[in-house]
Motif scaffolding. Structure first.
Motif, mmCIF file in Angstrom:
data_model
loop_
_atom_site.group_PDB
_atom_site.id
_atom_site.type_symbol
_atom_site.label_atom_id
_atom_site.label_comp_id
_atom_site.label_asym_id
_atom_site.label_seq_id
_atom_site.Cartn_x
_atom_site.Cartn_y
_atom_site.Cartn_z
ATOM 1 N N ASP A 1 -4.600 -0.030 0.423
ATOM 2 C CA ASP A 1 -4.956 0.793 1.695
ATOM 3 C C ASP A 1 -3.654 0.499 2.586
ATOM 4 O O ASP A 1 -3.474 1.340 3.368
ATOM 5 C CB ASP A 1 -6.052 -0.150 2.369
ATOM 6 C CG ASP A 1 -7.257 0.014 1.589
ATOM 7 O OD1 ASP A 1 -7.579 1.142 1.139
ATOM 8 O OD2 ASP A 1 -8.234 -0.852 2.010
ATOM 9 N N GLY B 1 -11.000 -7.000 2.587
ATOM 10 C CA GLY B 1 -10.681 -5.883 2.876
ATOM 11 C C GLY B 1 -9.124 -5.670 2.757
ATOM 12 O O GLY B 1 -8.708 -4.474 2.772
ATOM 13 N N ILE B 2 -8.329 -6.596 2.629
ATOM 14 C CA ILE B 2 -6.833 -6.559 2.481
ATOM 15 C C ILE B 2 -6.625 -6.189 0.994
ATOM 16 O O ILE B 2 -6.568 -6.771 -0.015
ATOM 17 C CB ILE B 2 -6.241 -7.838 2.762
ATOM 18 C CG1 ILE B 2 -6.512 -8.262 4.292
ATOM 19 C CG2 ILE B 2 -4.921 -7.686 2.721
ATOM 20 C CD1 ILE B 2 -6.233 -9.500 4.460
ATOM 21 N N THR B 3 -5.917 -4.987 0.875
ATOM 22 C CA THR B 3 -5.297 -4.581 -0.319
ATOM 23 C C THR B 3 -3.891 -3.704 0.089
ATOM 24 O O THR B 3 -3.965 -3.115 0.956
ATOM 25 C CB THR B 3 -6.586 -3.216 -0.957
ATOM 26 O OG1 THR B 3 -6.406 -2.225 -0.027
ATOM 27 C CG2 THR B 3 -7.727 -4.077 -1.091
ATOM 28 N N GLU C 1 -7.536 -12.258 13.686
ATOM 29 C CA GLU C 1 -8.564 -12.674 12.236
ATOM 30 C C GLU C 1 -7.580 -13.167 11.457
ATOM 31 O O GLU C 1 -6.499 -13.156 11.418
ATOM 32 C CB GLU C 1 -9.262 -11.270 11.743
ATOM 33 C CG GLU C 1 -10.190 -10.616 12.642
ATOM 34 C CD GLU C 1 -10.987 -9.707 12.161
ATOM 35 O OE1 GLU C 1 -11.695 -9.921 11.203
ATOM 36 O OE2 GLU C 1 -10.614 -8.366 12.452
ATOM 37 N N ASN D 1 -2.222 4.005 4.277
ATOM 38 C CA ASN D 1 -2.054 4.241 5.811
ATOM 39 C C ASN D 1 -0.774 4.454 6.190
ATOM 40 O O ASN D 1 -0.592 4.700 7.251
ATOM 41 C CB ASN D 1 -2.979 3.256 6.343
ATOM 42 C CG ASN D 1 -4.277 3.365 6.352
ATOM 43 O OD1 ASN D 1 -4.896 3.999 7.035
ATOM 44 N ND2 ASN D 1 -5.076 2.465 5.318
ATOM 45 N N GLN E 1 -5.084 -11.866 8.027
ATOM 46 C CA GLN E 1 -5.198 -10.319 8.837
ATOM 47 C C GLN E 1 -3.838 -9.491 8.228
ATOM 48 O O GLN E 1 -2.784 -10.197 8.034
ATOM 49 C CB GLN E 1 -5.354 -10.417 10.107
ATOM 50 C CG GLN E 1 -5.538 -9.353 10.830
ATOM 51 C CD GLN E 1 -5.546 -9.498 12.377
ATOM 52 O OE1 GLN E 1 -5.142 -10.234 13.094
ATOM 53 N NE2 GLN E 1 -6.523 -8.370 12.765
ATOM 54 N N TYR F 1 -2.912 0.539 11.720
ATOM 55 C CA TYR F 1 -4.120 0.010 10.659
ATOM 56 C C TYR F 1 -4.012 -1.428 10.546
ATOM 57 O O TYR F 1 -3.052 -2.243 10.580
ATOM 58 C CB TYR F 1 -3.678 0.637 9.318
ATOM 59 C CG TYR F 1 -4.431 0.076 8.137
ATOM 60 C CD1 TYR F 1 -5.785 0.390 7.932
ATOM 61 C CD2 TYR F 1 -3.896 -1.138 7.330
ATOM 62 C CE1 TYR F 1 -6.519 -0.243 6.921
ATOM 63 C CE2 TYR F 1 -4.870 -1.738 6.412
ATOM 64 C CZ TYR F 1 -6.047 -1.016 5.944
ATOM 65 O OH TYR F 1 -6.693 -1.657 5.028
ATOM 66 N N ASP F 2 -5.454 -2.133 10.743
ATOM 67 C CA ASP F 2 -5.151 -3.581 10.493
ATOM 68 C C ASP F 2 -6.819 -3.790 9.647
ATOM 69 O O ASP F 2 -7.559 -3.091 9.739
ATOM 70 C CB ASP F 2 -5.469 -4.294 11.751
ATOM 71 C CG ASP F 2 -6.602 -4.308 12.473
ATOM 72 O OD1 ASP F 2 -7.553 -5.243 12.566
ATOM 73 O OD2 ASP F 2 -6.785 -3.324 13.393
ATOM 74 N N GLU F 3 -6.499 -4.780 8.921
ATOM 75 C CA GLU F 3 -7.739 -5.281 7.914
ATOM 76 C C GLU F 3 -7.739 -6.634 7.775
ATOM 77 O O GLU F 3 -6.664 -7.405 8.108
ATOM 78 C CB GLU F 3 -7.724 -4.516 6.609
ATOM 79 C CG GLU F 3 -8.929 -4.646 5.807
ATOM 80 C CD GLU F 3 -10.222 -4.129 6.427
ATOM 81 O OE1 GLU F 3 -10.932 -5.071 6.993
ATOM 82 O OE2 GLU F 3 -10.375 -2.817 6.410
ATOM 83 N N SER F 4 -9.112 -7.341 7.547
ATOM 84 C CA SER F 4 -8.883 -8.694 7.558
ATOM 85 C C SER F 4 -9.727 -9.129 6.358
ATOM 86 O O SER F 4 -10.419 -8.176 5.386
ATOM 87 C CB SER F 4 -9.485 -9.417 8.578
ATOM 88 O OG SER F 4 -10.777 -9.039 8.660
ATOM 89 N N HIS F 5 -9.838 -10.393 5.846
ATOM 90 C CA HIS F 5 -10.472 -10.983 4.520
ATOM 91 C C HIS F 5 -10.374 -10.206 3.219
ATOM 92 O O HIS F 5 -9.358 -9.862 2.828
ATOM 93 C CB HIS F 5 -11.810 -11.289 4.932
ATOM 94 C CG HIS F 5 -11.819 -12.106 6.349
ATOM 95 N ND1 HIS F 5 -11.582 -11.812 7.666
ATOM 96 C CD2 HIS F 5 -12.256 -13.609 6.209
ATOM 97 C CE1 HIS F 5 -11.791 -12.826 8.285
ATOM 98 N NE2 HIS F 5 -12.045 -14.001 7.633
#
Length: 109
Positions: free
Chosen positions: A103, A98-100, A78, A107, A81, A92-96
């Motif tokens: 977090d 949701g990236i902070t 993504e 994690n 990401q 842990y992974d996050e995108s768009h």
């Protein structure tokens, strides 16, 4: 924020090894995407986190490394990401939007 440029596929093995000592973060940034620029800005405005290495990948310049990240850490690609790697695995992974940093910190423990 002290970014470590991610510019070679060989660094991915270094990240896996170093993640056994302390958490490693990879931020995949598309320099042509406004959402990615917003996520980068949010991360850079956050407090630095001691005990975590932060890697920055320019997706436009190093697209082949992004594909290798997806393969090695078993995540779907993504952009933008962020991945948190600990003990050799992406935990842990996050995108768009949701990236902070909050977090990432939550994690990493």
């Amino acid at each position: 924020m002290n970014w470590i440029p991610l510019t070679s596929p060989e660094q991915l093995e270094e990240i896996r090894i170093k993640s056994k000592e302390k958490p490693q973060v990879i931020f995949k940034h598309s320099t042509s995407c406004s959402i990615s620029s917003m996520a980068l800005s949010r991360l850079e405005r956050s407090e630095s986190v001691a005990g975590i290495d932060f890697y920055y990948l320019d997706l436009i310049a190093y697209r082949n490394i992004s594909a290798k990240i997806a393969e090695i850490f078993e995540v779907e690609h993504e952009s933008p990401q962020i991945l948190l790697v600990r003990n050799g695995e992406c935990i842990y992974d996050e995108s768009h939007y949701g990236i902070t940093m909050e977090d990432v910190i939550a994690n990493s423990n």
